[in-house]
Structure formats: structure tokens, C-alpha cells
Design a protein around this motif. Sequence first.
Motif, PDB file in Angstrom:
ATOM      1  N   LEU B  57       0.851  -1.195   0.000  1.00  0.00           N
ATOM      2  CA  LEU B  57       0.000   0.000   0.000  1.00  0.00           C
ATOM      3  C   LEU B  57       0.890   1.250   0.000  1.00  0.00           C
ATOM      4  CD1 LEU B  57      -2.667  -1.061   2.673  1.00  0.00           C
ATOM      5  CD2 LEU B  57      -2.922  -1.062   0.180  1.00  0.00           C
ATOM      6  N   PRO B  58       0.406   2.359  -0.531  1.00  0.00           N
ATOM      7  CA  PRO B  58       1.236   3.574  -0.621  1.00  0.00           C
ATOM      8  C   PRO B  58       1.304   4.301   0.732  1.00  0.00           C
ATOM      9  CG  PRO B  58      -0.663   3.649  -2.110  1.00  0.00           C
ATOM     10  CD  PRO B  58      -0.897   2.536  -1.162  1.00  0.00           C
ATOM     11  N   ARG B  59       1.936   3.650   1.707  1.00  0.00           N
ATOM     12  CA  ARG B  59       2.005   4.190   3.060  1.00  0.00           C
ATOM     13  C   ARG B  59       2.805   5.491   3.083  1.00  0.00           C
ATOM     14  NH1 ARG B  59       2.340   1.573   8.541  1.00  0.00           N
ATOM     15  NH2 ARG B  59       1.922  -0.382   7.480  1.00  0.00           N
ATOM     16  N   GLY B  60       2.176   6.534   3.626  1.00  0.00           N
ATOM     17  CA  GLY B  60       2.870   7.817   3.755  1.00  0.00           C
ATOM     18  C   GLY B  60       2.860   8.672   2.488  1.00  0.00           C
ATOM     19  N   TRP B  61       2.121   8.233   1.476  1.00  0.00           N
ATOM     20  CA  TRP B  61       2.053   8.998   0.222  1.00  0.00           C
ATOM     21  C   TRP B  61       0.700   9.677   0.065  1.00  0.00           C
ATOM     22  CZ3 TRP B  61       6.079  10.073  -2.843  1.00  0.00           C
ATOM     23  CH2 TRP B  61       7.232   9.269  -2.750  1.00  0.00           C
ATOM     24  N   SER B  62       0.736  10.802  -0.631  1.00  0.00           N
ATOM     25  CA  SER B  62      -0.501  11.437  -1.054  1.00  0.00           C
ATOM     26  C   SER B  62      -0.284  11.964  -2.473  1.00  0.00           C
ATOM     27  CB  SER B  62      -0.907  12.574  -0.101  1.00  0.00           C
ATOM     28  OG  SER B  62      -2.224  12.982  -0.398  1.00  0.00           O
ATOM     29  N   ASP B  63      -1.247  12.736  -2.954  1.00  0.00           N
ATOM     30  CA  ASP B  63      -1.102  13.259  -4.308  1.00  0.00           C
ATOM     31  C   ASP B  63      -1.577  14.701  -4.364  1.00  0.00           C
ATOM     32  OD1 ASP B  63      -4.011  13.258  -4.538  1.00  0.00           O
ATOM     33  OD2 ASP B  63      -3.843  11.095  -4.873  1.00  0.00           O
ATOM     34  N   GLU B  64      -1.064  15.413  -5.367  1.00  0.00           N
ATOM     35  CA  GLU B  64      -1.536  16.765  -5.672  1.00  0.00           C
ATOM     36  C   GLU B  64      -2.142  16.707  -7.055  1.00  0.00           C
ATOM     37  OE1 GLU B  64       1.555  19.885  -3.534  1.00  0.00           O
ATOM     38  OE2 GLU B  64       1.787  19.402  -5.658  1.00  0.00           O
ATOM     39  N   GLN B  65      -3.392  17.162  -7.180  1.00  0.00           N
ATOM     40  CA  GLN B  65      -4.041  17.073  -8.486  1.00  0.00           C
ATOM     41  C   GLN B  65      -4.653  18.414  -8.873  1.00  0.00           C
ATOM     42  OE1 GLN B  65      -6.413  13.592  -9.359  1.00  0.00           O
ATOM     43  NE2 GLN B  65      -5.694  12.511  -7.536  1.00  0.00           N
ATOM     44  N   SER B  66      -4.518  18.745 -10.140  1.00  0.00           N
ATOM     45  CA  SER B  66      -5.240  19.893 -10.700  1.00  0.00           C
ATOM     46  C   SER B  66      -5.432  19.595 -12.184  1.00  0.00           C
ATOM     47  CB  SER B  66      -4.451  21.187 -10.473  1.00  0.00           C
ATOM     48  OG  SER B  66      -3.185  21.098 -11.084  1.00  0.00           O
ATOM     49  N   GLY B  67      -5.998  20.514 -12.938  1.00  0.00           N
ATOM     50  CA  GLY B  67      -6.275  20.259 -14.345  1.00  0.00           C
ATOM     51  C   GLY B  67      -5.006  19.876 -15.094  1.00  0.00           C
ATOM     52  N   GLY B  68      -4.948  18.675 -15.610  1.00  0.00           N
ATOM     53  CA  GLY B  68      -3.790  18.221 -16.378  1.00  0.00           C
ATOM     54  C   GLY B  68      -2.548  17.954 -15.551  1.00  0.00           C
ATOM     55  N   ARG B  69      -2.693  17.829 -14.236  1.00  0.00           N
ATOM     56  CA  ARG B  69      -1.510  17.677 -13.390  1.00  0.00           C
ATOM     57  C   ARG B  69      -1.770  16.675 -12.267  1.00  0.00           C
ATOM     58  NH1 ARG B  69       1.162  19.776  -8.994  1.00  0.00           N
ATOM     59  NH2 ARG B  69       3.405  20.059  -9.329  1.00  0.00           N
ATOM     60  N   TYR B  70      -0.806  15.777 -12.037  1.00  0.00           N
ATOM     61  CA  TYR B  70      -0.857  14.782 -10.958  1.00  0.00           C
ATOM     62  C   TYR B  70       0.558  14.596 -10.444  1.00  0.00           C
ATOM     63  CZ  TYR B  70      -1.645  10.239  -8.626  1.00  0.00           C
ATOM     64  OH  TYR B  70      -1.722   9.210  -7.714  1.00  0.00           O
ATOM     65  N   ARG B  71       0.779  14.793  -9.149  1.00  0.00           N
ATOM     66  CA  ARG B  71       2.106  14.588  -8.561  1.00  0.00           C
ATOM     67  C   ARG B  71       1.947  13.840  -7.251  1.00  0.00           C
ATOM     68  NH1 ARG B  71       3.061  16.193 -12.716  1.00  0.00           N
ATOM     69  NH2 ARG B  71       4.418  17.847 -13.493  1.00  0.00           N
ATOM     70  N   LEU B  72       2.841  12.874  -7.024  1.00  0.00           N
ATOM     71  CA  LEU B  72       2.875  12.225  -5.711  1.00  0.00           C
ATOM     72  C   LEU B  72       3.610  13.127  -4.739  1.00  0.00           C
ATOM     73  CD1 LEU B  72       3.849   8.558  -6.669  1.00  0.00           C
ATOM     74  CD2 LEU B  72       1.610   9.398  -5.940  1.00  0.00           C
ATOM     75  N   ILE B  73       3.133  13.174  -3.516  1.00  0.00           N
ATOM     76  CA  ILE B  73       3.848  13.920  -2.477  1.00  0.00           C
ATOM     77  C   ILE B  73       3.902  13.054  -1.212  1.00  0.00           C
ATOM     78  CG2 ILE B  73       3.344  16.275  -3.286  1.00  0.00           C
ATOM     79  CD1 ILE B  73       1.026  16.309  -1.225  1.00  0.00           C
ATOM     80  N   ARG B  74       4.901  13.349  -0.350  1.00  0.00           N
ATOM     81  CA  ARG B  74       5.001  12.629   0.919  1.00  0.00           C
ATOM     82  C   ARG B  74       4.029  13.252   1.899  1.00  0.00           C
ATOM     83  NH1 ARG B  74       8.098   7.922   0.853  1.00  0.00           N
ATOM     84  NH2 ARG B  74       6.976   7.855   2.822  1.00  0.00           N
ATOM     85  N   ARG B  75       3.433  12.404   2.707  1.00  0.00           N
ATOM     86  CA  ARG B  75       2.643  12.875   3.832  1.00  0.00           C
ATOM     87  C   ARG B  75       3.562  12.968   5.046  1.00  0.00           C
ATOM     88  NH1 ARG B  75      -2.935  12.034   3.928  1.00  0.00           N
ATOM     89  NH2 ARG B  75      -2.769  11.745   6.175  1.00  0.00           N
ATOM     90  N   GLY B  76       3.099  13.625   6.075  1.00  0.00           N
ATOM     91  CA  GLY B  76       3.887  13.685   7.294  1.00  0.00           C
ATOM     92  C   GLY B  76       3.577  12.527   8.230  1.00  0.00           C
ATOM     93  N   ASP B  78       1.962   8.078   8.478  1.00  0.00           N
ATOM     94  CA  ASP B  78       2.025   6.746   7.873  1.00  0.00           C
ATOM     95  C   ASP B  78       0.677   6.279   7.320  1.00  0.00           C
ATOM     96  OD1 ASP B  78       4.680   6.279   8.143  1.00  0.00           O
ATOM     97  OD2 ASP B  78       4.506   5.350  10.137  1.00  0.00           O
ATOM     98  N   ALA B  79      -0.217   7.197   7.026  1.00  0.00           N
ATOM     99  CA  ALA B  79      -1.534   6.797   6.525  1.00  0.00           C
ATOM    100  C   ALA B  79      -1.374   5.961   5.256  1.00  0.00           C
ATOM    101  CB  ALA B  79      -2.393   8.031   6.231  1.00  0.00           C
ATOM    102  N   VAL B  80      -2.217   4.927   5.123  1.00  0.00           N
ATOM    103  CA  VAL B  80      -2.128   4.061   3.945  1.00  0.00           C
ATOM    104  C   VAL B  80      -3.193   4.384   2.891  1.00  0.00           C
ATOM    105  CG1 VAL B  80      -0.980   2.157   5.135  1.00  0.00           C
ATOM    106  CG2 VAL B  80      -3.487   2.242   5.063  1.00  0.00           C
ATOM    107  N   PHE B  81      -4.194   5.177   3.289  1.00  0.00           N
ATOM    108  CA  PHE B  81      -5.238   5.566   2.319  1.00  0.00           C
ATOM    109  C   PHE B  81      -5.349   7.095   2.238  1.00  0.00           C
ATOM    110  CE2 PHE B  81      -6.857   1.296   3.714  1.00  0.00           C
ATOM    111  CZ  PHE B  81      -6.760   0.656   2.478  1.00  0.00           C
ATOM    112  N   GLY B  82      -4.240   7.795   2.429  1.00  0.00           N
ATOM    113  CA  GLY B  82      -4.277   9.257   2.543  1.00  0.00           C
ATOM    114  C   GLY B  82      -4.081   9.995   1.225  1.00  0.00           C
ATOM    115  N   TYR B  83      -4.886   9.678   0.238  1.00  0.00           N
ATOM    116  CA  TYR B  83      -4.772  10.287  -1.092  1.00  0.00           C
ATOM    117  C   TYR B  83      -6.129  10.183  -1.764  1.00  0.00           C
ATOM    118  CZ  TYR B  83      -3.896   5.339  -1.130  1.00  0.00           C
ATOM    119  OH  TYR B  83      -3.993   4.010  -0.850  1.00  0.00           O
TER     120      TYR B  83
END
Lengths: 286, 381
Positions: B57-76, B78-83
Motif C-alpha cells: 500500500l502507498p504508506r505515507g504517500w498522497s497526491d496533488e491534483q489539478s487540471g492536467g496535473r498529478y504529482r505524488l507527495i510525501r505525507r507527514g 504513515d496513513a495508507v489511504f491518505g490520497y
Amino acid sequence: MAAPPEPVLAAPLVDPMLPRVGRVRARRRDAPLVFTLEIEPAEGSLPPFAPGQFNMLTVFGVGEVPISLSGDPARPGRLIHTVRAVGPVSTALSRLDRGDPVGLRGPFGTGWPVEQAAGSDVVVVAGGLGLAPLRPALYQLLAPRRRYGRIALLYGTRSPADILFAREIDAWRRRKDIEVHVTVDHATGDWPHQVGVVTSLISRARFDPARTTALVCGPEVMMRFAIGTLQGAGVASTQIYLSLERNMKCAIGLCGHCQMGAAFICRDGPVFRHDRVRDMLALREI
Amino acid sequence: MSGIGTSSARPDRSAIFPIEALGTLFDALRGRGYRLIGPTLRDGAIVYDDIASVDELPRGWSDEQSGGRYRLIRRGDDAVFGYAVGPHSWKRFLHPPRQRLWRAKRHGGEVQVTAEAVPEERLALIGIRACDLKAIAIQDRVLTGGSYLDPYYKARRERIFVVAVNCSVAGGTCFCASMQSGPKVTETFDLALTELCDDGMHAFVAEAATDEGRVVLAGLPHRPATGDEVDAAAAVVARTAASMGREMPSEGVRELLLRNLEHPRWDEVAARCLTCGNCTMVCPTCFCTTVEDASDVTGVESSRSQRWDSCFTMDFSYIHGGSVRASPQSRYRQWMTHKLATWFDQFGSSGCVGCGRCITWCPVGIDITEEVAAIRASEAH
């Protein structure tokens, strides 16, 4: 006003995407690039069809196309399909020989309101290959002939060579109980009949617009003009039926290709009462 | 899960289990014969794929999304569903991109056609969000609600086990709240989880809504959730609902679009649209397919497959003489008016669940909410 056409739905097939295998019994050339195939279902017969319905025909290894039934509904064991060879599958169909296998699914879609039209005059307006899905309706109109008032067939093609079912049309011409007019866009020297668009025939036909059912099939632009002329002659939109063509892959309303507005042409059509699709027909590229 | 069309059962009182029990849940599902599909990191995105353990699972990961843009970012944490949702929807498992329908074999002059067997595989969908569960309910109506149905979809669909997750973050392109399709799970599920990852606590408030969900939950180390824990879970969902990146008031959208089928905005959006079809591929409800026939070189064996298709291609509406929808304007209009307007006539609901994927994954960032707003605004003048 006639009752709205009942959609003619065969009982859902066990696997409606699975073709049954039939066999070509005969092939006849009707016009340049146009062929009529007579197909015999090899594994028992398909359900009976209504005039205006279509089957999906498969050439194994090539593909599948929707082709209207152009034969007599009273003889469902003989599946007659008239095909113009314009794409890979229709070209492969036109090259099949007697005995060759053909995949069959169907029949699908709504039919012409032949029953509801009983008692009224019927004007059949066909353009080019559009005569093929109307021929089953003509057979039914002429079989118990006394059930209808006047019947007129108005048919237009590009040239005399493009006329489908020419011998049959000549036979109908000799009958006293159907008025037949044929016109061509471009005549050859020996052409004895009219020249011009099919809409010009509407004023020649005798019918009582207040009690007439019109069946129209041909290229969409031809249907638009024909329907406009019929309405101008006093036939109500609710008495005019047309058959629409769209890309179809499944014929059972699941593939999404044939949508026109909210309608799935394969399931809700191809035959529609004009007032139900009038707004959509007025839009380009819908 | 107890099949299609089952009315939403009333969930039991909430339970709570620690993050350590998630592995036990996975093992239990695998032990019951399920293939586990869940979120995992791949190619710089969070996608749904086979997962073997909680470690994937993507533990500690989240994402940033906007029109035409998707980036993975680190969370602060250990959430496993934090995106929010990634490019895949679950339709790739229930209504896959390619499905063989039949094979045919020629023996002399005879042809034998054999239907592809319906799959018997049981899928556990781990981490499915409210919007995507709504999308499955919509595809149920499309693919199994009429007189003809898709037997392959039906077979897969009937055998799924749903582990739903209430969203703890809203993506920048999310608008489920205004579409009444999230962020809290309302459609039928087996288990629904809300992740609490705060103050040194990492646990899941869980509800079971089916018999199978109850049996699975009973096998996990858990206890009844306290009132505070239930409130904390509700607060997570409320915070998510309040932080939606977009909104699309659904009131009257069908009528708005149907009376504006001729509108200069279609030309305007077509000037940006590349007609690439990405929106239709990532959309969890887009269902259109085409068929492809293949044959071996001898012509003895042939087959037909169904594959995803898009109303943005020229081929989609091709009939002899040309495409019915040749212009980009007409193709964008077809997609959007089908999704938001004629879908109501055909299937009794909107075809949009507000997941925002079509906005994020549009290479030029066309935003369906903005297009609706523009047409709406044009009427106000």
C-alpha cells in the motif's frame, strides 16, 4: 393518429453476442457493388423478423456489420440481405460463395408500423439502398392488399444501373393496386422515366395526406428533404416513419456507438416515428 | 458481496481495529478465495493492481491534483489511504479493457463457434472510494439493467468483496460532494473503513454491511468503537467534504445542456480539446466498447474481442461516407451531454460521480465543472 409502434423485441438470447452459423444459399448482383445474399441458418432458424429489422452478419476472421433484412417476413427460413460492398466486411460478404459460412445474430431493432397502418394510405419513399429495408414492408402491404388504401412506392437512385430489385419493381408497376414512380439523378439515353430527386415524386403520387402513413428510408439528407416535402403535402410528423443509420458494434444497446441523443439506434430504432427524433435530426453531427 | 441490486443493508455498530490487523484482513480475504486488488505505487502514480501484502500500500504517500496535473507527495504520517483517486478506476477489473467474446474454428466447411467462458474469479476490491462505488452502481444499470446484459461483467461483479474507504483527503479535482456521491460511502459495501491516523494512533473505524463482511470483521482483532472514535471518523469525512477542490451543482444540468446543444462554448472547448480520449479511459462510468476480429494466417481459427472504445475517435461514429461526428466540437458535446444529460434518460441518473479524473488526466486540463459553469453563466447574461 396511429398508435406508437411497439418495439419488436425478440426474447433475449442466451448469449446475444454469440453468432450462429448460417450458410450462403445464393448470391445475386443487384447493382454496381450491391449484392443480395440468401442465407440459410444452419442451426435451426432465427426468430421471425419484422419488416425494418436487421441482423448482424459475420464473415469469420474479418468482422461483423449490421445489415437490414430485405426479404419476405412470411418466409423467415430464408434470410435475405442486400449489401453494398463499401468496407472490409461488406466487401468480404459480397465475395462469399454458395455454401460459405456466415455468422448471424438477430433480428434486432424496431420495425415499420405495417400493422398500425392498416386502413390508411401508405407512401413508401426510398433512396438508393434504402429500398432494401423497405422491401419486407412492401411484401406485407401487398400480401393482404385489401387492408390498405392507396399504396405508392417512390424510389430514387443515382442512375438506372443503381436501381435495386428492378424486375420486381417492373412487376409492381404492372399491378393496378400500387402506384410506382422511379426517378434517377443521372439518366442514360434509354431511360423512359423521371429524372430528378425523389422528393419531386411526392407531388405525383395520389394519397390522402390526412390518412396516410409514410415510410422513408435513404441517405439522411434525402430523408430530411423527403420528410419536409411530405409535411408540406399535409402528412403529419406523427404519421411519418424513418429508418436511421449509425455505427453499430453490438446491436443490443451496450457498446454505445449508435447513440443519437438519448436514443440507441440499434434498440430504440432503427425505425422511428418522425416527431420523436425531429429535434435531433435538425442538429448537425449529433 | 451479495450480488447486484441488493439494497443497502444497514451497517452494524462501528468497530475499531488497529493498523496491524489490516494484514489479518488481507490474509482472511485471500483465505476465502479472493484475489486482492488495491492501491499501490507504480509509474509515479497510485494505481489499483494486485497486492500481496499491506507493505504494498502507498504508506505515507498522497497526491496533488489539478487540471492536467498529478504529482505524488510525501505525507507527514504513515496513513495508507491518505490520497484521492488515481488514474485507474475499478472498471478495468469489472469491465476490462479487453475481453474475448468467442473463438471460431473451421473444420472443412463447418464452423464451430465457442463462447468465452464467464470468469469465476473472486475479486476483493481494497480501498474503493464512495465515488467509485457509485460508479459501479451506475455501470450495473448500464451493463446489467436492460433486456440484454454483459455476462462477463455480471459474473465478475457478483463475486466481488468490497472494502470501501471513506476519503480522508479531497483531491484538487474532486467534486463528489456536490454530486452527492461522496466522500462518505453510501452504496452497498461489505466493509467500510475510516482511517484514523493522528496523535500516535493508527486505526480503522469499520462498519460491516453484509453477512460476509460481518464474518470477515469478526475474524479480526477488534473492539467496539467508542463514541469519540465514531465522532472522529465522522469528522474526517466532514473535513474532506469541506475541502473539495471543485464543485458542480447538479441541479438542472441535464436541462441546461439539452437546451444548449448549439452553443459557442462547444467551439471554445474544441479549440483546446485534443480529442485524445483520456477522459473516457479514466472515467469510471464510460462503458463504450468496440469489437475486433482476428484470425490466424490459415483462416482456420478466428476470434472476436471486445475492447474499450472512445466517443472521441473518428472511427467511433463512422458509417459509409464519413464520421457522423467529424468535428471535435461534436465529439466533446457528445461525451459531455451523454455523461451529464442523456444518461438520465437512458439509465435514470447522471453518468458523473465527481471523481475528477477527467480533469486531472486531460493533457490540456479541460475541466468539466468549468465547462458546465460557463454554459450556465452564459444564460445568466
